[in-house]
Scaffold this motif. Structure first.
Motif, PDB file in Angstrom:
ATOM      1  N   TRP A 134      -5.254  10.374   3.118  1.00  0.00           N
ATOM      2  CA  TRP A 134      -3.800  10.177   3.070  1.00  0.00           C
ATOM      3  C   TRP A 134      -3.233  11.096   2.002  1.00  0.00           C
ATOM      4  CZ3 TRP A 134      -1.270   4.718   1.888  1.00  0.00           C
ATOM      5  CH2 TRP A 134       0.104   4.792   2.106  1.00  0.00           C
ATOM      6  N   HIS A 167       2.682   9.324  -6.757  1.00  0.00           N
ATOM      7  CA  HIS A 167       2.880  10.704  -6.311  1.00  0.00           C
ATOM      8  C   HIS A 167       3.793  11.465  -7.280  1.00  0.00           C
ATOM      9  CE1 HIS A 167       3.765  14.088  -3.628  1.00  0.00           C
ATOM     10  NE2 HIS A 167       2.674  13.729  -2.971  1.00  0.00           N
ATOM     11  N   GLN A 189       0.833  -1.199   0.000  1.00  0.00           N
ATOM     12  CA  GLN A 189       0.000   0.000   0.000  1.00  0.00           C
ATOM     13  C   GLN A 189       0.874   1.258   0.000  1.00  0.00           C
ATOM     14  OE1 GLN A 189      -2.229   0.746   3.634  1.00  0.00           O
ATOM     15  NE2 GLN A 189      -4.005   1.464   2.472  1.00  0.00           N
ATOM     16  N   SER A 248       3.647  11.014   2.276  1.00  0.00           N
ATOM     17  CA  SER A 248       4.367   9.878   2.854  1.00  0.00           C
ATOM     18  C   SER A 248       5.813  10.260   3.119  1.00  0.00           C
ATOM     19  CB  SER A 248       4.321   8.676   1.906  1.00  0.00           C
ATOM     20  OG  SER A 248       5.058   8.946   0.719  1.00  0.00           O
ATOM     21  N   PHE A 286       1.246   4.163  -3.068  1.00  0.00           N
ATOM     22  CA  PHE A 286       1.030   5.599  -2.870  1.00  0.00           C
ATOM     23  C   PHE A 286       2.211   6.386  -3.435  1.00  0.00           C
ATOM     24  CE2 PHE A 286       1.590   9.561  -0.603  1.00  0.00           C
ATOM     25  CZ  PHE A 286       0.316  10.105  -0.590  1.00  0.00           C
TER      26      PHE A 286
END
Length: 412
Positions: free
Chosen positions: A53, A19, A11, A56, A15
């Motif tokens: 979310w 990005h 996961q 990160s 992400f």
């Protein structure tokens, strides 16, 4: 905004891949690699607005001579165009560093400073020095906009070839000598193929040649195998081979034809290359590997991590030209639009000791990329001075040792 720990590697990497500020060093795969090779711990963090979310951070946690530190390679994946979001994210990272009780937190965002032409001249357009100034206001110490090889943990400068327009387009941007070399390889029977982990010994053999010339330590097979194991399908190995028997036959056919009728100097050079190829065939047989490269492919980006060629006997072939062209075509076929040639000094004049590296990479028509650089959130300035002194001194001794060892070995 708040930080939450992410435990699902798949996961997390999905992400990062989607990005705009994605990079292979921001993935869990890089964390696993660093854990295996350097015995670092890592944590995957997510930035959340409510349940959304939005960012990160891959955080490497280590200790050097009892100096604990946290490092976010290439910075977090956040929206750097949003001042509020980036300020909140970097403030949260400071709190995270406080909770971990580290000496310092280091980041080096993959944020481009401003546009440049291939010579490094600044062009009109965007300017992200505002990100630098905001980080400094937030308590981060900036290393500065200095020379690339100044002890930074990642290189501020790189050269990236845009593959988005297609194979014919990026080939046209090569300097004529690169295109001539690739065309010549058809006659000389030089070809590049996708390899696998079984080609690591050839990669190591070619790296050792460079080590003997430049005086640095070669990597072990376990080092390269760790990259392959951790990145799996995202790791690509290319190998360039030559068929010396076919090369000799092809060149002799040209000598018997009309190609050199009006160019006696070029004919003599071709005859010399035939004799050289015959001597190499006697030594190595008909086929041999003369260049190898290890790349990472992630999303629409790729990175040339380690590429070497046979400097000792096959340098006149220019095999890496063939490898790069094949790699760019293969990357394009896999949806890659950004071909990162991974680092240079940032200086484009021939008085720079590393000018040769820049000149070669620039001959493939890349863009000159300068990032904003390295930042530290320092929690104990006095201990940080000690850390920097010890790190500088020990790195200097290591470089001196490896230079002496491999230069002595080469002379012997």
């Amino acid at each position: 905004m708040e930080i939450r720990k992410i435990t699902d590697r798949t996961q997390f990497d999905m992400f990062v891949e989607k990005h705009p500020y994605a990079h292979y060093m921001k993935t869990s795969m890089w964390g696993e690699y660093k854990k295996r090779v350097e015995h670092l711990d890592y944590e995957m963090l997510g930035f959340y607005e409510g349940n959304e979310w939005i960012g990160s951070a891959m955080v490497l946690l280590g200790s050097w001579l009892h100096h604990p530190y946290a490092y976010v390679p290439l910075g977090p994946c956040i929206n750097y165009d949003n001042p509020q979001e980036r300020n909140e994210a970097f403030t949260l990272l400071k709190k995270y560093a406080d909770e971990k009780n580290v000496l310092f937190l280091r980041i080096d965002p993959n944020v481009e400073r401003c546009p440049h032409d291939i010579k490094g001249n600044v062009l009109e357009g965007f300017n992200n020095e505002c990100v630098t100034e905001d980080l400094k206001k937030d308590g981060y110490v900036h290393k500065g906009y200095g020379y690339a090889y100044n002890g930074s943990w990642t290189n501020r400068y790189t050269l990236i070839v845009d593959l988005s327009e297609g194979k014919d387009a990026f080939l046209k941007h090569y300097l004529p000598q690169r295109r001539r070399s690739i065309n010549r390889h058809k006659t000389w029977h030089v070809s590049t193929h996708v390899g696998d982990a079984s080609d690591i010994p050839d990669l190591m053999r070619l790296e050792k040649q460079l080590c003997a010339n430049d005086g640095f330590a070669p990597h072990s097979q376990a080092f390269f195998q760790a990259i392959v194991d951790c990145f799996q399908q995202h790791c690509v190995i290319y190998k360039t081979e030559i068929n010396l028997a076919d090369m000799i036959e092809g060149m002799q056919h040209e000598l018997e034809g009309k190609k050199y009728r009006n160019d006696p100097e070029a004919k003599q050079a071709a005859i010399k290359n035939v004799e050289r190829a015959k001597a190499l065939r006697e030594k190595h047989g008909n086929k041999c590997v003369i260049a190898c490269g290890l790349f990472i492919r992630f999303g629409n980006q790729s990175w040339d991590l380690y590429t070497y060629n046979d400097h000792d006997e096959f340098n006149f072939i220019s095999p890496v030209d063939n490898l790069h062209y094949f790699a760019m075509c293969d990357m394009y076929d896999h949806g890659v639009t950004s071909y990162d040639m991974c680092g240079f000094s940032g200086v484009t004049t021939d008085d720079d000791p590393e000018y040769g590296l820049y000149f070669y990479k620039s001959s493939f028509g890349p863009e000159y990329i300068e990032r904003i650089g390295e930042f530290d959130y320092v929690r104990n300035p006095d201990r940080m001075k000690r850390f920097r002194f010890e790190k500088l001194a020990i790195n200097h001794m290591k470089r001196k040792y490896w230079a002496m060892r491999y230069k002595k070995k080469d002379k012997a």
